[in-house]
Design a protein around this motif. Structure first.
Motif, mmCIF file in Angstrom:
data_model
loop_
_atom_site.group_PDB
_atom_site.id
_atom_site.type_symbol
_atom_site.label_atom_id
_atom_site.label_comp_id
_atom_site.label_asym_id
_atom_site.label_seq_id
_atom_site.Cartn_x
_atom_site.Cartn_y
_atom_site.Cartn_z
ATOM 1 N N ALA B 413 -4.095 13.466 3.147
ATOM 2 C CA ALA B 413 -3.100 12.228 2.136
ATOM 3 C C ALA B 413 -1.900 12.462 2.479
ATOM 4 C CB ALA B 413 -3.237 12.996 1.046
ATOM 5 N N GLU B 414 -1.840 13.110 3.519
ATOM 6 C CA GLU B 414 -0.427 13.307 4.512
ATOM 7 C C GLU B 414 0.119 11.440 5.032
ATOM 8 O OE1 GLU B 414 2.740 15.624 7.808
ATOM 9 O OE2 GLU B 414 1.021 16.011 7.372
ATOM 10 N N GLY B 415 0.908 10.905 4.998
ATOM 11 C CA GLY B 415 1.502 9.462 5.109
ATOM 12 C C GLY B 415 0.887 8.858 4.590
ATOM 13 N N ARG B 416 -0.248 9.333 2.872
ATOM 14 C CA ARG B 416 -0.538 8.034 1.869
ATOM 15 C C ARG B 416 0.070 8.930 0.667
ATOM 16 N NH1 ARG B 416 -5.078 9.306 0.394
ATOM 17 N NH2 ARG B 416 -6.193 10.337 1.807
ATOM 18 N N THR B 417 0.870 10.149 0.819
ATOM 19 C CA THR B 417 1.957 10.367 0.012
ATOM 20 C C THR B 417 3.075 9.749 -0.849
ATOM 21 O OG1 THR B 417 1.259 12.742 0.605
ATOM 22 C CG2 THR B 417 2.450 13.113 -1.445
ATOM 23 N N LEU B 418 4.018 9.813 -1.816
ATOM 24 C CA LEU B 418 4.860 8.684 -2.784
ATOM 25 C C LEU B 418 5.677 10.354 -2.512
ATOM 26 C CD1 LEU B 418 4.436 6.781 -5.289
ATOM 27 C CD2 LEU B 418 4.153 6.537 -3.178
ATOM 28 N N THR B 464 -2.792 6.158 8.868
ATOM 29 C CA THR B 464 -2.148 6.243 10.699
ATOM 30 C C THR B 464 -0.915 6.362 10.652
ATOM 31 O OG1 THR B 464 -0.881 4.050 10.150
ATOM 32 C CG2 THR B 464 -3.506 3.872 10.204
ATOM 33 N N SER B 465 -0.471 6.371 12.249
ATOM 34 C CA SER B 465 0.796 7.564 12.383
ATOM 35 C C SER B 465 1.924 6.278 11.771
ATOM 36 C CB SER B 465 1.546 7.140 13.806
ATOM 37 O OG SER B 465 0.616 6.475 14.796
ATOM 38 N N ASN B 466 1.089 4.871 11.112
ATOM 39 C CA ASN B 466 2.098 3.605 11.175
ATOM 40 C C ASN B 466 2.352 3.553 9.564
ATOM 41 O OD1 ASN B 466 2.775 3.122 14.234
ATOM 42 N ND2 ASN B 466 0.897 1.789 14.345
ATOM 43 N N GLY B 467 2.348 4.483 8.840
ATOM 44 C CA GLY B 467 1.811 4.695 7.676
ATOM 45 C C GLY B 467 0.690 4.045 6.899
ATOM 46 N N PRO B 468 0.278 3.984 6.033
ATOM 47 C CA PRO B 468 -0.703 2.975 5.424
ATOM 48 C C PRO B 468 -1.329 2.363 5.537
ATOM 49 C CG PRO B 468 0.320 4.194 3.658
ATOM 50 C CD PRO B 468 1.784 4.219 5.229
#
Ligand SMILES: [Zn+2]
Lengths: 363, 637
Positions: B413-418, B464-468
């Motif tokens: 969920a890291e990278g997808r968390t608000l 992903t490293s660039n964001g979701p």
């Protein structure tokens, strides 16, 4: 039944006389063809039946009695045969009725139909809008829900210090602070304009609809949801003015709500259009005569629109001296609630099958 | 914004004859819809929705001015007795560009003061109660009537001269609302020797506030840079009547006038005597001349409007207009910060004429139309297919709780968390639609639904490293008890294989999961579902017009034998024969069968390009049976 005369009957064995007496009641207790066939065998069968035994008795009878006895035997035989035939036809008719009832399908029973399902009412409304604009040559463009500030704000001439950019209004990602959940479908405009800018002269213009999900930081209540839907529309061409916007939307509203649907424009302000307007449509519920939904005015606000702000074109790399166009955006839930008189926005996201069944459909 | 009809009529007496309903329509036609009308003590009060670009309309005078322009009427004159300016009694130094103009006056109050009843009613009807302090009430009344915010300091509480400057790091101020605020170097303040005594354009400070004991007041009527005021208001969460007006751009030419009006009220309401009036700085230049060509005017308007007509209307708005036959140049008035482009001028022309008059025409067709994208069509095809199979399309929120997400998602969920979610349970952009559908299914079951069939097509998010990354995804849940609603279908719990079958109908495969409560669930990426054929109708395939031969095989088979295995085996055994279809038409699992077995009724249909002989079909069925036997299926006795 003709009664054989007593004199002649006395010539018969006692059991025969009793069989004679029992015939009527035996016949009436036969309720099926099988029972009747059994009775038929007993009384008039080929072998061992009463009638065959009567014939045997007749053959053995003294000559002077033969004449009388013959009349009695023949009379009895005929009586039995006739009565059985009548009963047989009655029972056959009854059986036919029963058989046809067995084979018939009761039309009042539920038919073996496949189960019902439905498309979601919000999707149906968005699909309808796409259908409305297809004849005008609009196709569908879509964009991601996670967007950049560049597409969601900068490209739309929304000032650096606009409150909508704040964390109180817009969801930002924790690990990628430059990314946000798009607050409207307008970033699709920015993406399409940028993509098509180099080939605009060759293409001759742009027309598209952008339906989709958008997010704003609103608590869930009867009229707010942190996620909702918009349908955005855009046209770019040469010499496009407010009259073209009006003509397009007037057509669309008639296609959506029927030929009686009149529209009216009011000035309004959105940073990405100039001039800007809001459009009212004749209340689809009362047709303009005034009701609860339109608060008696006969008009309901349906969308915001305007001519594309020259800065929006410029940022996308399009020369506003040559190109112009319009854009409009409609809130799907708002319109759906208004048209359907759904009292609470949350019903659209609760996904109760009873709601979906009533509000949905297959087209 | 609340406006008193009475006060509006005082500014524009001609509208006294207009009915309230017509007036509301008229105001709406200018771009300011009426949200409601209430009956106040001071007459009707209109709740007017003013757009964010029009700070100049945020007063009775301001709206009346727009109405006057629309109607071609004149406003009432402002009764004004201009103060004679002299030397500064208190030094005023403007150190920041954000405050180019500062008008002030010093007055000594009389022994008595009272706010007129009329004014109290006026303020009350606008939801603002009078304080019975002449300086405060008069400033408040002026703000609502003329739109220019002013402020009064208790002059005897000032220490030294006035400086308008940015705050120093670590500087603090306690504002009139008794809140201590930490200032930043971007905050513009009014300061004296003791430090900040007011937040410019937002709110005065507690240390210099006017109260019952105040004997001398120092008035402030200034102009502050809108951008700076907006940023301060947002930074401190302090949105005031003053910040709304300065933040949207006040009229610099009103600074002196508002001061004079305020002083005049103090003379009348508090027997005040003027000690002196003076102004520091210059009015900022607002409204550069804008050039508008006839071509642009007519292109936007959609009709042959003349430059003369446009000039006339712009002039009514207060623009200074110079024109020739093909273009005009308009210098906007000092209150119209929003007019910067020729398009803005056209909007004003159309607005005053009325948007009703804009013609309605379909645009010329420029570009070629384009087909709908395959991906879009695929989604719609799948949704329609599932709906016709008895499933309900759902719409659920795109974010879920971290726990719900972790149960189904395939990435962290890291990278997808608000960063600023509505709450913990809405904090992760979902990696799977299933938590949402599970929730919806449970809701329906709880509500007493005996069968639940739901699906959703929406993006799922993958870190992903660039964001979701967003993947279009289909999820289906099927729960409860199925069948039994008509005499032809039998009733029973939903079997995972049934959901597999639904997926198969879409040409897709996926792993069906059984969730708590017997909810069958499956999720597939849309890219894993074969697109519907591109042809409108499929390629023609010949069919035989010779009679077909149908044979049934009643088999007893082990329960663990999948039908697909048997089918493959039989098909292989009868390769080369004209077997058209092989289906299972009945399943029996009742009494009279060996333990661990079920009975299948298989139907084989043969059809060739000639009439088939009974004997040859018998031979094919015999080989079919033989291959079935190799899988431990036996003819049912
Ligand atoms: Zn109505």
């Amino acid at each position: 039944m003709t009664q054989p005369d007593a004199n002649a009957l006395s010539l018969l064995p006692t059991e025969m006389v009793e069989a004679c007496d029992d015939f009527s009641s035996a016949l009436s207790t036969c309720s099926t063809l099988d029972e009747l066939n059994r009775l038929k065998g007993i009384y008039i069968g080929r072998e061992g039946s009463f009638s065959s035994r009567l014939m045997d008795a007749l053959k053995k009878a003294p000559k002077e009695q033969k004449r009388n006895l013959g009349a009695v035997v023949n009379g009895l035989k005929k009586t039995w045969e006739d009565a059985i035939k009548v009963r047989q036809s009655e029972l056959e008719t009854a059986k036919q009725h029963l058989d046809s009832a067995k084979n018939a399908w009761d039309a009042t029973l539920p038919p073996p139909t496949p189960p019902t399902g439905a498309l979601h009412p919000l999707n149906r409304l968005m699909d309808r809008l796409v259908d409305v604009f297809r004849p005008l040559g609009y196709h569908v463009e879509e964009g991601p829900e996670v967007e950049t500030e560049e597409h969601n704000f900068d490209g739309l001439n929304i000032p650096e210090d606009h409150p909508a950019r704040g964390t109180a209004d817009t969801f930002y990602l924790a690990q990628h602070s430059e990314l946000l959940l798009r607050t409207h479908t307008s970033p699709v405009q920015v993406r399409v304009l940028k993509r098509l800018a180099p080939e605009l002269e060759k293409k001759g213009g742009i027309r598209f609809l952008a339906p989709g999900r958008v997010y704003r930081k609103d608590e869930i209540d009867p009229t707010h949801s942190p996620m909702f839907h918009q349908v955005e529309g855009m046209l770019v061409g040469k010499g496009i003015g407010m009259h073209h916007l009006k003509g397009t939307l007037a057509y669309a509203m008639k296609a959506l709500f029927g030929p009686e649907a009149d529209v009216r424009f009011r000035p309004s302000y959105f940073p990405f259009v100039e001039p800007g307007c809001e459009m009212d449509v004749h209340c689809p519920l009362c047709g303009g005569s005034g009701c609860r939904v339109c608060k008696g005015s006969g008009w309901v606000e349906i969308l915001g629109a305007g001519l594309i702000h020259p800065n929006v074109l410029r940022i996308a790399g399009i020369d506003p001296e040559i190109w112009s166009g319009f854009a409009f955006g409609m809130g799907v839930e708002r319109t759906a609630m208004m048209v359907s008189q759904t009292p609470d926005l949350r019903l659209f996201f609760e996904n109760d099958q009873r709601f979906l069944q009533v509000m949905g459909g297959l087209d | 914004m609340l406006l008193s009809l009475n006060a509006l009529q005082q500014e524009l007496p001609a509208i006294a004859e207009t009915s309230l309903k017509d007036l509301c329509e008229l105001i709406a036609s200018l771009g300011f819809p009426i949200d409601g009308v209430e009956q106040g003590e001071h007459g009707p009060v209109l709740d007017v929705d003013i757009t964010a670009n029009r700070g100049d309309v945020m007063s009775h005078r301001g709206l009346a001015r727009d109405l006057a322009a629309k109607l071609g009427l004149d406003l009432s004159p402002v009764e004004l007795d201009p103060l004679e300016e002299g030397d500064a009694l208190v030094s005023v130094r403007l150190e920041a560009d954000a405050c180019p103009l500062y008008s002030t006056a010093m007055l000594t109050l009389g022994a008595l003061q009272s706010t007129p009843e009329e004014v109290k009613k006026f303020l009350a009807s606008l939801g603002s109660s009078a304080k019975d302090l002449a300086a405060v009430d008069a400033s408040n009344e002026l703000l609502h009537r003329y739109g220019h915010p002013t402020h009064a300091f208790d002059a005897d509480k000032l220490q030294g001269g006035i400086v308008v400057r940015y705050a120093k790091a670590g500087e603090k101020i306690t504002t009139l609302d008794s809140v201590e605020r930490n200032l930043t170097e971007k905050d513009l303040v009014i300061a004296d020797d003791s430090g900040a005594i007011a937040m410019a354009g937002l709110m005065g400070g507690d240390s210099t506030k006017v109260d019952m004991d105040t004997r001398r007041v120092l008035l402030e009527s200034a102009w502050f840079e809108p951008r700076v005021v907006r940023a301060m208001a947002r930074r401190h969460g302090l949105h005031t009547d003053a910040s709304h007006r300065f933040g949207r751009g006040a009229d610099p030419s009103m600074a002196r006038i508002a001061r004079d009006l305020l002083a005049a009220r103090l003379k009348n309401w508090a027997w005040a005597a003027l000690d002196g009036a003076w102004t520091e700085g210059q009015e900022p230049a607002i409204g550069k001349p804008i050039n508008l060509t006839k071509d642009l005017l007519q292109r936007i308007a959609g009709e042959p409007l003349s430059i003369e007509d446009a000039a006339l209307l712009l002039n009514r708005l207060g623009c200074v207009v110079e024109e020739n036959t093909s273009s005009l140049q308009a210098a906007p008035p000092t209150w119209r910060h929003d007019l910067t482009l020729p398009e803005d001028l056209v909007e004003e022309v159309l607005r005053l004429r009325g948007y009703d008059l804009i013609p309605s025409v379909l645009p010329p067709v420029g570009s070629d139309p384009e087909p709908l994208a395959a991906e879009y069509q695929q989604r719609h095809g799948i949704a329609r297919r599932l709906a016709s199979l008895g499933f309900y399309q759902t719409v659920t929120l795109g974010f879920v709780s971290p726990e719900a997400d972790a149960e189904f998602a395939d990435t962290s969920a890291e990278g997808r968390t608000l960063g600023n979610p509505l709450g913990y349970e809405f904090s992760v952009l979902r990696g799977s639609l299933l938590p949402s559908l599970q929730h919806a299914a449970e809701h329906n079951l709880r509500q007493g639904a005996r069968e639940v069939r739901l699906f959703e097509i929406a993006p799922t998010f993958h870190s992903t490293s660039n964001g979701p990354e967003e993947h279009s995804t289909l999820s289906i849940v099927w729960a409860g008890e199925t069948g039994g609603l008509d005499p032809m279908t039998s009733r029973g719990p939903v079997h995972p294989a049934a959901l597999q079958g639904v997926l198969a109908a879409l040409g897709a495969q996926g792993e069906v999961r059984t969730l708590e409560g017997g909810i069958q669930a499956v999720e597939v990426a849309l890219t894993d579902i074969p697109a519907s054929p591109e042809r409108v109708i499929p390629t023609f395939k010949g069919f035989s017009r010779f009679p077909s031969v149908e044979r049934d095989l009643s088999l007893v088979v082990p329960l663990d034998l999948p039908f697909a295995h048997l089918k493959t085996a039989i098909q292989a055994a009868v390769t080369g024969t004209p077997l058209q279809t092989l289906t299972c038409v009945d399943i029996y699992r009742g009494k009279g069968l060996p333990e661990g077995h079920q009975a299948w009724l298989l139907r084989l249909i043969f059809q060739g390009d000639r009439t088939l002989m009974g004997e040859e079909v018998d031979a094919w069925v015999a080989s079919a049976l033989e291959s079935a036997r190799s899988l431990k299926a036996e003819l049912r006795g």
